[in-house]
Scaffold this motif. Structure first.
Motif, mmCIF file in Angstrom:
data_model
loop_
_atom_site.group_PDB
_atom_site.id
_atom_site.type_symbol
_atom_site.label_atom_id
_atom_site.label_comp_id
_atom_site.label_asym_id
_atom_site.label_seq_id
_atom_site.Cartn_x
_atom_site.Cartn_y
_atom_site.Cartn_z
ATOM 1 N N LYS A 256 -13.622 40.793 38.982
ATOM 2 C CA LYS A 256 -12.457 40.059 38.092
ATOM 3 C C LYS A 256 -11.054 41.020 37.155
ATOM 4 C CE LYS A 256 -15.757 36.555 37.321
ATOM 5 N NZ LYS A 256 -15.717 36.410 39.117
ATOM 6 N N GLN A 257 -10.720 40.578 37.742
ATOM 7 C CA GLN A 257 -9.039 41.063 36.775
ATOM 8 C C GLN A 257 -8.236 39.833 36.333
ATOM 9 O OE1 GLN A 257 -6.512 42.007 39.561
ATOM 10 N NE2 GLN A 257 -8.037 44.010 40.190
ATOM 11 N N ASN A 258 -7.529 40.151 35.538
ATOM 12 C CA ASN A 258 -7.299 39.462 34.414
ATOM 13 C C ASN A 258 -5.299 39.083 34.551
ATOM 14 O OD1 ASN A 258 -7.400 37.325 32.525
ATOM 15 N ND2 ASN A 258 -7.494 38.526 30.787
ATOM 16 N N ASN A 259 -4.601 39.061 35.513
ATOM 17 C CA ASN A 259 -3.723 38.696 35.579
ATOM 18 C C ASN A 259 -3.510 37.265 36.112
ATOM 19 O OD1 ASN A 259 -3.454 39.696 38.413
ATOM 20 N ND2 ASN A 259 -3.850 41.424 37.834
ATOM 21 N N SER A 260 -1.954 37.263 36.529
ATOM 22 C CA SER A 260 -1.736 35.945 36.893
ATOM 23 C C SER A 260 -1.547 35.546 38.511
ATOM 24 C CB SER A 260 0.072 35.640 36.490
ATOM 25 O OG SER A 260 0.627 36.506 36.772
ATOM 26 N N SER A 261 -1.898 37.277 39.021
ATOM 27 C CA SER A 261 -1.798 37.107 40.881
ATOM 28 C C SER A 261 -3.320 37.106 41.053
ATOM 29 C CB SER A 261 -1.149 38.318 41.129
ATOM 30 O OG SER A 261 0.149 38.495 40.695
ATOM 31 N N TYR A 262 -4.108 37.348 40.226
ATOM 32 C CA TYR A 262 -5.397 37.345 40.726
ATOM 33 C C TYR A 262 -5.881 36.014 41.059
ATOM 34 C CZ TYR A 262 -10.873 37.240 40.079
ATOM 35 O OH TYR A 262 -11.554 37.075 40.187
ATOM 36 N N LYS A 263 -4.977 35.081 39.271
ATOM 37 C CA LYS A 263 -5.505 34.262 38.841
ATOM 38 C C LYS A 263 -4.952 32.991 40.558
ATOM 39 C CE LYS A 263 -6.072 34.809 34.508
ATOM 40 N NZ LYS A 263 -5.590 34.154 33.016
ATOM 41 N N TYR A 264 -4.176 32.930 40.634
ATOM 42 C CA TYR A 264 -3.683 32.627 41.883
ATOM 43 C C TYR A 264 -3.800 32.433 43.243
ATOM 44 C CZ TYR A 264 -0.414 31.521 45.516
ATOM 45 O OH TYR A 264 0.462 31.158 47.083
ATOM 46 N N TYR A 265 -4.496 33.976 43.074
ATOM 47 C CA TYR A 265 -5.108 33.912 44.439
ATOM 48 C C TYR A 265 -6.492 33.210 44.639
ATOM 49 C CZ TYR A 265 -1.596 36.647 46.213
ATOM 50 O OH TYR A 265 -0.127 38.013 46.666
ATOM 51 N N LEU A 266 -7.291 33.655 43.048
ATOM 52 C CA LEU A 266 -8.451 32.913 43.632
ATOM 53 C C LEU A 266 -8.496 31.221 43.338
ATOM 54 C CD1 LEU A 266 -11.559 33.822 42.489
ATOM 55 C CD2 LEU A 266 -10.966 33.342 39.641
ATOM 56 N N VAL A 267 -7.332 30.776 42.966
ATOM 57 C CA VAL A 267 -7.219 29.142 42.984
ATOM 58 C C VAL A 267 -7.445 28.785 44.382
ATOM 59 C CG1 VAL A 267 -6.080 27.369 42.838
ATOM 60 C CG2 VAL A 267 -6.803 28.562 40.984
ATOM 61 N N SER B 299 -0.562 46.109 43.211
ATOM 62 C CA SER B 299 -1.323 45.472 42.660
ATOM 63 C C SER B 299 -1.086 43.976 42.803
ATOM 64 C CB SER B 299 -0.191 45.173 41.085
ATOM 65 O OG SER B 299 1.301 45.071 41.674
ATOM 66 N N GLU B 300 -0.419 43.700 43.869
ATOM 67 C CA GLU B 300 -0.671 42.407 44.629
ATOM 68 C C GLU B 300 -1.608 42.755 45.091
ATOM 69 O OE1 GLU B 300 0.772 38.693 44.146
ATOM 70 O OE2 GLU B 300 1.907 39.721 42.833
ATOM 71 N N ARG B 301 -1.444 43.541 46.217
ATOM 72 C CA ARG B 301 -2.305 43.540 46.994
ATOM 73 C C ARG B 301 -3.984 43.845 46.495
ATOM 74 N NH1 ARG B 301 -4.172 48.456 50.874
ATOM 75 N NH2 ARG B 301 -5.885 47.590 52.521
ATOM 76 N N ALA B 302 -4.225 44.272 44.909
ATOM 77 C CA ALA B 302 -4.952 44.559 44.576
ATOM 78 C C ALA B 302 -5.534 43.178 43.758
ATOM 79 C CB ALA B 302 -4.973 45.304 43.707
ATOM 80 N N ALA B 303 -4.639 42.576 43.390
ATOM 81 C CA ALA B 303 -4.919 41.220 42.805
ATOM 82 C C ALA B 303 -5.395 41.032 43.841
ATOM 83 C CB ALA B 303 -3.945 40.935 42.153
ATOM 84 N N PHE B 304 -5.484 40.607 45.198
ATOM 85 C CA PHE B 304 -5.559 39.714 46.558
ATOM 86 C C PHE B 304 -6.793 40.166 46.843
ATOM 87 C CE2 PHE B 304 -6.246 38.724 51.050
ATOM 88 C CZ PHE B 304 -5.912 37.518 50.753
ATOM 89 N N ASN B 305 -7.089 41.245 46.779
ATOM 90 C CA ASN B 305 -8.066 42.154 47.855
ATOM 91 C C ASN B 305 -9.423 41.597 46.445
ATOM 92 O OD1 ASN B 305 -7.545 42.718 50.116
ATOM 93 N ND2 ASN B 305 -7.191 44.698 48.894
ATOM 94 N N ALA B 306 -9.252 41.496 44.890
ATOM 95 C CA ALA B 306 -10.227 41.613 43.755
ATOM 96 C C ALA B 306 -10.531 40.122 44.442
ATOM 97 C CB ALA B 306 -9.722 41.437 42.640
ATOM 98 N N ALA B 307 -9.492 39.443 44.306
ATOM 99 C CA ALA B 307 -9.904 37.618 44.559
ATOM 100 C C ALA B 307 -10.467 37.049 46.004
ATOM 101 C CB ALA B 307 -8.422 37.252 44.675
#
Length: 86
Positions: free
Chosen positions: A2-13, A38-46
């Motif tokens: 879990k990450q707590n940033n807007s990119s992560y949340k966007y990709y998760l949805v 960081s964008e790739r990290a957020a996508f991969n985490a999601a």
């Protein structure tokens, strides 16, 4: 993961309604890429969190801390598991 940033949340949805077969394709597209932003990290985490939420066993590529992009995977629908392709 879990990450707590807007990119992560966007990709998760965005990924939540994506079929597992497409998620596997997204994962396989990341294999071999060494760019890390960081964008790739957020996508991969999601991506990993979405697979887990869908009940997919990701233990061969994710140890709870880091994701391995060493090799492509396939989805075994019988065991609901991602299996590395040798």
């Amino acid at each position: 993961m879990k990450q707590n940033n807007s990119s992560y949340k966007y990709y998760l949805v965005r990924l939540s309604s994506t079929p597992v077969s497409q998620l596997v394709e997204y994962f396989n597209n990341e294999v071999g890429s060494h760019a890390w932003i960081s964008e790739r990290a957020a996508f991969n985490a999601a991506l990993i969190d979405t697979l887990i939420h869908k009940g997919v066993d990701v233990t061969d590529i994710y140890d709870g801390k880091s994701i391995s992009f060493k090799c492509k995977v396939t989805y075994d629908s019988t065991s609901k598991r991602l299996v590395p392709i040798a």
